[in-house]
Design a protein around this motif. Structure first.
Motif, PDB file in Angstrom:
ATOM      1  N   LYS B 377       0.833  -1.207   0.000  1.00  0.00           N
ATOM      2  CA  LYS B 377       0.000   0.000   0.000  1.00  0.00           C
ATOM      3  C   LYS B 377       0.867   1.257   0.000  1.00  0.00           C
ATOM      4  O   LYS B 377       0.565   2.235  -0.678  1.00  0.00           O
ATOM      5  CB  LYS B 377      -0.914  -0.029   1.221  1.00  0.00           C
ATOM      6  N   ALA B 380       2.204   1.650  -3.442  1.00  0.00           N
ATOM      7  CA  ALA B 380       1.159   1.871  -4.446  1.00  0.00           C
ATOM      8  C   ALA B 380       0.598   3.300  -4.409  1.00  0.00           C
ATOM      9  O   ALA B 380       0.174   3.830  -5.437  1.00  0.00           O
ATOM     10  CB  ALA B 380       0.020   0.864  -4.232  1.00  0.00           C
ATOM     11  N   ARG B 381       0.619   3.903  -3.218  1.00  0.00           N
ATOM     12  CA  ARG B 381      -0.002   5.224  -3.068  1.00  0.00           C
ATOM     13  C   ARG B 381       0.461   6.249  -4.109  1.00  0.00           C
ATOM     14  O   ARG B 381      -0.371   6.829  -4.816  1.00  0.00           O
ATOM     15  CB  ARG B 381       0.238   5.777  -1.655  1.00  0.00           C
ATOM     16  N   ILE B 383       1.842   5.794  -6.962  1.00  0.00           N
ATOM     17  CA  ILE B 383       1.508   5.369  -8.330  1.00  0.00           C
ATOM     18  C   ILE B 383       0.050   5.706  -8.630  1.00  0.00           C
ATOM     19  O   ILE B 383      -0.288   6.222  -9.701  1.00  0.00           O
ATOM     20  CB  ILE B 383       1.759   3.856  -8.506  1.00  0.00           C
ATOM     21  N   GLN B 384      -0.824   5.428  -7.657  1.00  0.00           N
ATOM     22  CA  GLN B 384      -2.242   5.778  -7.837  1.00  0.00           C
ATOM     23  C   GLN B 384      -2.400   7.286  -7.940  1.00  0.00           C
ATOM     24  O   GLN B 384      -3.111   7.802  -8.796  1.00  0.00           O
ATOM     25  CB  GLN B 384      -3.061   5.283  -6.632  1.00  0.00           C
ATOM     26  N   PHE B 385      -1.704   7.993  -7.048  1.00  0.00           N
ATOM     27  CA  PHE B 385      -1.897   9.443  -6.944  1.00  0.00           C
ATOM     28  C   PHE B 385      -1.410  10.168  -8.197  1.00  0.00           C
ATOM     29  O   PHE B 385      -2.095  11.018  -8.734  1.00  0.00           O
ATOM     30  CB  PHE B 385      -1.156   9.953  -5.708  1.00  0.00           C
ATOM     31  N   TYR B 386      -0.226   9.788  -8.677  1.00  0.00           N
ATOM     32  CA  TYR B 386       0.341  10.541  -9.805  1.00  0.00           C
ATOM     33  C   TYR B 386      -0.070   9.985 -11.163  1.00  0.00           C
ATOM     34  O   TYR B 386      -0.180  10.715 -12.140  1.00  0.00           O
ATOM     35  CB  TYR B 386       1.873  10.564  -9.713  1.00  0.00           C
ATOM     36  N   GLY B 388      -2.654   7.397 -11.575  1.00  0.00           N
ATOM     37  CA  GLY B 388      -4.010   6.881 -11.607  1.00  0.00           C
ATOM     38  C   GLY B 388      -4.110   5.409 -11.976  1.00  0.00           C
ATOM     39  O   GLY B 388      -5.150   4.954 -12.442  1.00  0.00           O
ATOM     40  N   LYS B 389      -3.046   4.643 -11.765  1.00  0.00           N
ATOM     41  CA  LYS B 389      -3.104   3.220 -12.131  1.00  0.00           C
ATOM     42  C   LYS B 389      -3.913   2.422 -11.121  1.00  0.00           C
ATOM     43  O   LYS B 389      -3.950   2.748  -9.939  1.00  0.00           O
ATOM     44  CB  LYS B 389      -1.681   2.645 -12.211  1.00  0.00           C
ATOM     45  N   GLN B 390      -4.558   1.362 -11.591  1.00  0.00           N
ATOM     46  CA  GLN B 390      -5.380   0.514 -10.731  1.00  0.00           C
ATOM     47  C   GLN B 390      -5.122  -0.948 -11.057  1.00  0.00           C
ATOM     48  O   GLN B 390      -4.502  -1.262 -12.074  1.00  0.00           O
ATOM     49  CB  GLN B 390      -6.878   0.800 -10.932  1.00  0.00           C
ATOM     50  N   LEU B 394      -1.241  -1.795 -11.499  1.00  0.00           N
ATOM     51  CA  LEU B 394      -0.698  -1.231 -10.268  1.00  0.00           C
ATOM     52  C   LEU B 394       0.143  -2.261  -9.521  1.00  0.00           C
ATOM     53  O   LEU B 394       1.305  -1.992  -9.181  1.00  0.00           O
ATOM     54  CB  LEU B 394      -1.852  -0.745  -9.387  1.00  0.00           C
ATOM     55  N   SER B 395      -0.422  -3.465  -9.317  1.00  0.00           N
ATOM     56  CA  SER B 395       0.325  -4.429  -8.508  1.00  0.00           C
ATOM     57  C   SER B 395       1.565  -4.900  -9.250  1.00  0.00           C
ATOM     58  O   SER B 395       2.585  -5.199  -8.632  1.00  0.00           O
ATOM     59  CB  SER B 395      -0.559  -5.607  -8.091  1.00  0.00           C
TER      60      SER B 395
END
Lengths: 318, 544
Positions: B377, B380-381, B383-386, B388-390, B394-395
């Motif tokens: 987590k 991942a934060r 990567i999601q924030f900048y 937007g990967k899901q 993401l993993s």
């Protein structure tokens, strides 16, 4: 100017401001109650004419702020006005009652504060062992029982069964200090039992909070005994929260002892206050309210100042 | 056979569980350690954190922190077995025959008592002298430790003196009762190098003058080489080797000792700066509110894919500079430019892309991460924030990053508390990398780590720089680390840049006074280095 003086001056100024605000609240509070003093005095005999006459006589037709300032100025000069119900001078009655209340509070404080701190220290010394649990259980039991119950049990035991002490605690102006102390013992002990647990538990918690510090280890490695480590090295650094709780309890002893006063028929402020609330005697209620507020603020001010002075970084700046 | 002051035989120390059971696996933290110490000699204990150094030191006082208990062996001090003493017997020895000097003097002194009262407390407790005699002796020792204003320094409170002085007062506190043995537990670790050398010299001088024996605990082999007669190397609670200082330093027998000796020897070929820097500071001045300026007209440049090392002691303004670059603190005057464009002074006014391109790694990895987030987590934060990967994209990226920083992918679902210090710092590096930044600010990233682990982190950073061409603004107080990682170096002192340029220039003579002091204060392994350097300084001072 040193920072510590600035801080203390700030606290004192804030205390004064707070007191002034409370005086406004007290005055406004009694002002918005339905009916006024004139109605209260005349009761059923009130007719529109004599109501009007009495209001003029008492100055109730003046604007609110004028009456507030008159009242406040009177307060500062020690003139608390006269009671509506009896016409007696409030200052005189309060003087006598306040002295009794302070005497009882002082008695209970002298008994309970050192005892609470000592018990707190012992509880830390024997942390999680038998003594600690025993002290916790007993003080918790004392705080959990209603004060009138403790009072009556003490009266039954020491007043009736053993007949060592008087069962009522009426004090008079002409009593010697010894007589006064004798009659104050039972209500004093009752109050002590009520406030003990809070102070003792705070002492224990505050010291346990600093006992993990490296300087406690330093002290232990000097070969100091466990109790002197706690007393000499932990207590001075845990003073601030303890003092706060102690003064809060002292304020309670002065302001909130109505029940115990009633049980022991002790002529203190609490009883006086409650009596006059029942009689809707507004000037007395206002005067008592302001005195209680002043005591509360004063004690908290003392706690704040002690906290500031017990912080070495403030008391001894670089 | 010589008469020993202290003999430790087959010492075993354990941490029993709540019920007092110490037979569990993993409960034993020190096993089968033996050593002996003659009167007036110094034994150095060396090892990484968790090696059991402090535990052994404290055992010599019959003391264990928390539930730590001595479960086997013998400790004989002055002919008496400490382990047979009851509480009263131990209290009679502690502070009289054996004293303790803690790592952090700032935490080890009671903040609400005067220094002199704390210095003489043990002496008075054991009724060794009258109060007046004890004060006189304390002042004598203050003087011997070259404390300034020896007559009056005792009247102060701990917060009123500096860290280096406090450490010396603590040494005086240990000496005051004239003990036979003093345990020094990392006494100079928390100090700046230039302060460390003075404290080290004064400790060495008083040990000699008062003829006291000592156990000197440190993780720095170079420090212990200056002060100890014998060195014991420890690892994971076991003895690796023991020998005279010269033998251990010059002819180590064990592989682990050799590894310790070769720390900070990473070589890094410096690159020349280019004309188009990624980060540029021009005349930056900054302060906190009304306080005096913490940064004074600082100008420097960081080239793409290179490392600018920012060196200085505590309070020199290094971290403030990082705060200005990240936008946490607005400079009073001056401009920070990124990629040729001036950056907004405050973080709130910067664009998301600008934020992404400058990342930060902190000194304390454990407080820089949310303890309730898993490694996955945490990484991942950003990567999601900048980006937007899901989901699986993401993993996949998280796992790629985890491999890149040298962790196993099955460690992804662990919490920070379940990782070692070095692994935690790696996760912080992965989190910074996840934003795909151009610049990473590394604020003392190795100083909370053991030297060997720190070296691994440096190697990792160097590899990542080569692969991803990231520029590092590398903040450190440790000049040895600078040698291993920097292309350019900026030396800071009291908020000013005193020396700035490419590494080869900055680190070679002629030096300015401050850089010279800084460089010459780094302890070297050679026994006798301390005396040589102090003698040199004395001669220079006389010559000037």
């Amino acid at each position: 100017m040193p920072r510590v003086l600035v801080l203390v001056a700030q606290r004192i100024a804030l205390g004064c401001l707070l007191l002034l605000t409370i005086s406004i609240l007290i005055f406004a509070g009694t002002e918005i109650l339905p009916g006024d003093v004139a109605e209260a005095i005349l009761g059923r005999t009130a007719t529109p004419e004599n109501l009007e006459n009495l209001r003029r006589e008492l100055g109730l037709n003046e604007p609110t702020y004028v009456r507030y300032f008159q009242w406040l100025c009177g307060m500062f000069q020690g003139d608390l006005g006269s009671a509506l119900s009896s016409g007696a001078d409030i200052s005189e009655a309060v003087g006598y009652r306040l002295k009794n209340t302070l005497f009882l509070a002082a008695f209970a404080s002298v008994l309970s504060i050192p005892l609470a701190i000592l018990l707190g220290l012992i509880a830390v010394r024997y942390k999680n062992r038998f003594f600690d649990k025993l002290i916790s259980a007993l003080t918790l039991a004392a705080i959990s029982l209603p004060e009138f119950f403790i009072g009556y049990v003490l009266i039954l035991l020491f007043g009736v069964q053993l007949a060592w002490l008087p069962t009522v605690s009426i004090v008079g102006e002409d009593m010697s200090i010894g007589q006064r102390l004798t009659v104050t013992i039972l209500p004093g002990v009752t109050l002590s039992l009520v406030v003990l647990a809070h102070m003792m538990r705070m002492t224990r918690a505050a010291i346990l909070n600093v006992i993990e510090a490296a300087y406690i280890e330093t002290a232990e490695l000097k070969g100091l005994g466990k109790f002197s480590v706690i007393y000499k090295h932990a207590l001075p650094n845990a003073l601030s929260p303890i003092v706060n709780v102690v003064t809060l309890n002292m304020a309670y002893l002065i302001v909130g002892v109505v029940v115990v006063e009633v049980v022991f028929v002790y002529p203190g402020m609490g009883q006086y206050f409650v009596d006059h609330v029942a009689k809707r005697d507004v000037p007395v209620v206002q005067a008592c309210g302001l005195i209680f507020a002043a005591i509360y603020i004063l004690l908290n001010l003392v706690a704040d100042i002690i906290s500031i002075l017990s912080n070495p970084r403030l008391a001894h700046p670089k | 056979m010589p008469e020993y002051l202290l003999e430790i035989r087959n010492l075993q120390v354990s941490v029993p569980d709540m019920r007092g059971n110490h037979q569990l696996p993993g409960a034993v933290i020190v096993r089968d350690v033996s050593a002996s110490l003659e009167k007036g000699k110094v034994l150095g204990l060396i090892g990484e954190s968790g090696a059991g150094k402090s535990t052994i030191g404290l055992s010599s006082l019959g003391y264990g922190r928390g539930r730590v208990t001595i479960t086997g062996g013998e400790i004989i001090l002055n002919g008496r077995n400490i382990l047979h003493q009851d509480r009263a017997g131990l209290n009679a020895m502690r502070g009289k025959e054996v004293c303790y000097v803690a790592q952090s003097a700032a935490a080890g002194f009671n903040p609400s008592k005067r220094l002199i009262d704390q210095t003489i407390e043990a002496t008075l407790k054991h009724k060794l002298m009258s109060r007046r005699e004890a004060i006189a002796r304390a002042k004598d020792i203050y003087r011997a430790l070259s404390l300034p204003e020896a007559d009056r320094i005792g009247d102060r409170y701990p917060h009123q003196v500096s860290g280096g002085q406090l450490q010396r007062v603590m040494t005086a506190m240990a000496l005051c009762s004239n003990p036979d043995l003093i345990i020094f537990d990392e006494p100079t670790t928390a100090l700046d190098v230039t302060t460390q050398i003075d404290v080290l010299a004064s400790i060495k001088a008083v040990i000699k003058r008062f003829g006291v024996a000592a156990i000197y605990i440190t993780h720095d082999l170079a420090v212990v080489a200056q002060i100890a007669d014998q060195i014991m190397v420890l690892k994971d609670g076991c003895m690796v080797e023991i020998g005279t200082t010269r033998q251990v330093i010059e002819a180590p027998r064990e592989k682990y000792t050799k590894a310790l000796l070769s720390i900070r020897s990473i070589e890094h070929e410096e690159q020349a700066p280019d004309d188009d820097p990624i980060l540029q500071l021009e005349n930056v001045t900054a302060s906190y509110g009304s306080t005096p300026t913490v940064l004074n007209e600082v100008s420097c440049e960081l080239s793409r894919g290179q490392t600018l090392a920012l060196v200085g002691e505590s309070g020199s303004g290094k971290s403030t500079l990082a705060r200005v670059v990240t936008g946490l603190l607005a400079p009073d005057t001056g401009v920070v430019s990124f990629n040729g464009q001036p950056l907004s002074a405050l973080i709130a006014q910067r664009s998301k892309d600008e934020l992404r391109r400058i990342q930060m790694i902190n000194q304390m990895a454990d407080t820089a991460m949310n303890p309730r987030h898993t490694v996955r987590k945490i990484i991942a934060r950003p990567i999601q924030f900048y980006f937007g990967k899901q989901g699986s994209a993401l993993s996949q990226e998280v796992e790629l990053l985890i491999e890149k920083i040298g962790l196993e992918t099955d460690q992804a679902d662990r919490y920070p508390a379940e990782l070692s210090g070095g692994q935690r710092q790696r996760v912080c590096i992965a989190r910074a990398l996840a934003a795909r930044p151009d610049v990473i600010i590394c604020d003392e990233v190795t100083s909370a780590l053991d030297p060997l682990v720190g070296d691994e982190i440096i190697r990792l950073l160097l590899n990542l720089q080569k692969e991803e061409s990231i520029a590092f603004l590398f903040i450190t107080h440790d000049l040895a680390t600078v040698k291993s990682i920097a292309d350019s170096v900026a030396v800071m002192h009291k908020g000013k840049l005193v020396r700035y340029g490419v590494k080869s220039k900055v680190l070679s003579p002629p030096f300015d006074d401050y850089t010279d002091l800084l460089l010459s204060s780094i302890p070297e392994m050679t026994p006798g280095w301390l005396e040589t350097i102090l003698a040199n300084r004395k001669m220079e001072a006389a010559g000037h």
